[in-house]
Design a protein around this motif. Structure first.
Motif, PDB file in Angstrom:
ATOM      1  N   ASP A 114     -30.670  85.963  36.054  1.00 31.49           N
ATOM      2  CA  ASP A 114     -31.982  86.590  35.946  1.00 31.49           C
ATOM      3  C   ASP A 114     -31.906  87.744  34.948  1.00 31.49           C
ATOM      4  N   ASP A 115     -32.671  87.649  33.874  1.00 27.94           N
ATOM      5  CA  ASP A 115     -32.639  88.702  32.856  1.00 27.94           C
ATOM      6  C   ASP A 115     -33.209  90.015  33.374  1.00 27.94           C
ATOM      7  N   ALA A 116     -34.254  89.938  34.196  1.00 27.90           N
ATOM      8  CA  ALA A 116     -34.841  91.167  34.746  1.00 27.90           C
ATOM      9  C   ALA A 116     -33.846  91.887  35.645  1.00 27.90           C
ATOM     10  N   LEU A 117     -33.060  91.136  36.366  1.00 27.59           N
ATOM     11  CA  LEU A 117     -32.051  91.738  37.226  1.00 27.59           C
ATOM     12  C   LEU A 117     -30.967  92.427  36.398  1.00 27.59           C
ATOM     13  N   ASP A 118     -30.592  91.834  35.286  1.00 30.12           N
ATOM     14  CA  ASP A 118     -29.595  92.449  34.413  1.00 30.12           C
ATOM     15  C   ASP A 118     -30.103  93.749  33.797  1.00 30.12           C
ATOM     16  N   ARG A 119     -31.392  93.798  33.440  1.00 21.08           N
ATOM     17  CA  ARG A 119     -31.941  95.010  32.835  1.00 21.08           C
ATOM     18  C   ARG A 119     -32.039  96.156  33.828  1.00 21.08           C
ATOM     19  N   THR A 120     -32.217  95.839  35.099  1.00 19.92           N
ATOM     20  CA  THR A 120     -32.382  96.897  36.099  1.00 19.92           C
ATOM     21  C   THR A 120     -31.115  97.136  36.896  1.00 19.92           C
ATOM     22  N   ALA A 121     -29.991  96.671  36.406  1.00 22.54           N
ATOM     23  CA  ALA A 121     -28.732  96.808  37.145  1.00 22.54           C
ATOM     24  C   ALA A 121     -28.324  98.273  37.237  1.00 22.54           C
ATOM     25  N   ALA A 122     -27.653  98.593  38.314  1.00 25.63           N
ATOM     26  CA  ALA A 122     -27.199  99.964  38.529  1.00 25.63           C
ATOM     27  C   ALA A 122     -26.012 100.295  37.630  1.00 25.63           C
ATOM     28  N   ARG A 123     -25.294  99.286  37.217  1.00 23.02           N
ATOM     29  CA  ARG A 123     -24.129  99.505  36.360  1.00 23.02           C
ATOM     30  C   ARG A 123     -24.443  99.031  34.950  1.00 23.02           C
ATOM     31  N   PRO A 124     -23.955  99.732  33.951  1.00 22.08           N
ATOM     32  CA  PRO A 124     -24.146  99.258  32.568  1.00 22.08           C
ATOM     33  C   PRO A 124     -23.160  98.128  32.255  1.00 22.08           C
ATOM     34  N   TRP A 125     -23.678  96.958  31.989  1.00 24.99           N
ATOM     35  CA  TRP A 125     -22.829  95.794  31.763  1.00 24.99           C
ATOM     36  C   TRP A 125     -22.558  95.542  30.285  1.00 24.99           C
ATOM     37  N   GLY A 126     -23.075  96.383  29.417  1.00 22.02           N
ATOM     38  CA  GLY A 126     -22.958  96.128  27.981  1.00 22.02           C
ATOM     39  C   GLY A 126     -21.538  95.959  27.493  1.00 22.02           C
ATOM     40  N   TRP A 127     -20.647  96.836  27.889  1.00 23.01           N
ATOM     41  CA  TRP A 127     -19.253  96.738  27.419  1.00 23.01           C
ATOM     42  C   TRP A 127     -18.554  95.519  28.013  1.00 23.01           C
ATOM     43  N   LEU A 128     -18.922  95.133  29.236  1.00 26.33           N
ATOM     44  CA  LEU A 128     -18.331  93.927  29.825  1.00 26.33           C
ATOM     45  C   LEU A 128     -18.838  92.667  29.116  1.00 26.33           C
ATOM     46  N   ARG A 129     -20.105  92.677  28.750  1.00 30.10           N
ATOM     47  CA  ARG A 129     -20.648  91.525  28.034  1.00 30.10           C
ATOM     48  C   ARG A 129     -19.985  91.365  26.673  1.00 30.10           C
ATOM     49  N   MET A 130     -19.778  92.469  25.993  1.00 33.14           N
ATOM     50  CA  MET A 130     -19.124  92.403  24.687  1.00 33.14           C
ATOM     51  C   MET A 130     -17.683  91.890  24.827  1.00 33.14           C
ATOM     52  N   ALA A 131     -16.965  92.354  25.824  1.00 37.72           N
ATOM     53  CA  ALA A 131     -15.605  91.868  26.062  1.00 37.72           C
ATOM     54  C   ALA A 131     -15.613  90.389  26.446  1.00 37.72           C
ATOM     55  N   HIS A 132     -16.607  89.985  27.229  1.00 40.45           N
ATOM     56  CA  HIS A 132     -16.747  88.590  27.643  1.00 40.45           C
ATOM     57  C   HIS A 132     -16.987  87.706  26.415  1.00 40.45           C
ATOM     58  N   LEU A 133     -17.884  88.127  25.539  1.00 37.66           N
ATOM     59  CA  LEU A 133     -18.168  87.357  24.343  1.00 37.66           C
ATOM     60  C   LEU A 133     -16.955  87.301  23.417  1.00 37.66           C
ATOM     61  N   ALA A 134     -16.243  88.411  23.302  1.00 31.72           N
ATOM     62  CA  ALA A 134     -15.038  88.424  22.468  1.00 31.72           C
ATOM     63  C   ALA A 134     -13.970  87.495  23.030  1.00 31.72           C
ATOM     64  N   ALA A 135     -13.808  87.482  24.349  1.00 33.93           N
ATOM     65  CA  ALA A 135     -12.833  86.592  24.981  1.00 33.93           C
ATOM     66  C   ALA A 135     -13.244  85.131  24.803  1.00 33.93           C
ATOM     67  N   ALA A 136     -14.528  84.847  24.931  1.00 31.73           N
ATOM     68  CA  ALA A 136     -15.013  83.475  24.745  1.00 31.73           C
ATOM     69  C   ALA A 136     -14.776  83.003  23.312  1.00 31.73           C
ATOM     70  N   CYS A 137     -15.036  83.867  22.356  1.00 32.23           N
ATOM     71  CA  CYS A 137     -14.786  83.511  20.960  1.00 32.23           C
ATOM     72  C   CYS A 137     -13.300  83.309  20.702  1.00 32.23           C
ATOM     73  N   GLN A 138     -12.482  84.150  21.303  1.00 28.85           N
ATOM     74  CA  GLN A 138     -11.037  84.025  21.108  1.00 28.85           C
ATOM     75  C   GLN A 138     -10.512  82.725  21.696  1.00 28.85           C
ATOM     76  N   VAL A 139     -10.979  82.369  22.881  1.00 27.30           N
ATOM     77  CA  VAL A 139     -10.533  81.122  23.517  1.00 27.30           C
ATOM     78  C   VAL A 139     -10.966  79.919  22.698  1.00 27.30           C
ATOM     79  N   SER A 140     -12.221  79.906  22.272  1.00 28.24           N
ATOM     80  CA  SER A 140     -12.704  78.752  21.493  1.00 28.24           C
ATOM     81  C   SER A 140     -12.050  78.706  20.125  1.00 28.24           C
ATOM     82  N   TRP A 141     -11.687  79.859  19.564  1.00 29.02           N
ATOM     83  CA  TRP A 141     -11.026  79.895  18.268  1.00 29.02           C
ATOM     84  C   TRP A 141      -9.604  79.364  18.369  1.00 29.02           C
ATOM     85  N   CYS A 142      -8.929  79.661  19.479  1.00 26.94           N
ATOM     86  CA  CYS A 142      -7.542  79.208  19.653  1.00 26.94           C
ATOM     87  C   CYS A 142      -7.460  77.709  19.902  1.00 26.94           C
ATOM     88  N   LEU A 143      -8.493  77.144  20.486  1.00 25.77           N
ATOM     89  CA  LEU A 143      -8.460  75.715  20.767  1.00 25.77           C
ATOM     90  C   LEU A 143      -8.712  74.946  19.496  1.00 25.77           C
TER      91      LEU A 143
END
Length: 93
Positions: free
Chosen positions: A64-93
């Motif tokens: 739910d995008d609305a739930l993410d926008r109103t979250a009590a914790r800032p998830w921005g840095w986790l999302r960026m790390a998640h995307l970087a890890a996903a790119c790294q995994v797909s790049w290595c394969l």
């Protein structure tokens, strides 16, 4: 629970990991069984990568995008790390 545990659970990480593992094992087993020379052909590797990327991309969006926008914790840095890890995994394969 830690912030990382909450983030992984909110992105359906354990289910995606299990699905990716099952998909990869299934692709390799089907290729090994269907080949007469008991060698895996060159088609299986791209198929396995496509299965893993398809499963991995489902974890990038939340339920739910609305739930993410109103979250009590800032998830921005986790999302960026998640995307970087996903790119790294797909790049290595």
């Amino acid at each position: 629970m830690t912030a990382l545990t909450l983030y992984v659970r909110s992105r359906r990480g354990p289910a995606a990991l299990g699905t990716a593992l099952a998909g990869a094992v299934t692709a390799w087993l089907l290729a090994a069984v269907s080949d007469q020379k008991s060698q895996v052909t060159g088609v299986v590797l791209p198929l396995t990568v496509l299965v893993l990327v398809a499963v991995l991309t489902t974890t990038l969006g939340g339920p739910d995008d609305a739930l993410d926008r109103t979250a009590a914790r800032p998830w921005g840095w986790l999302r960026m790390a998640h995307l970087a890890a996903a790119c790294q995994v797909s790049w290595c394969l």
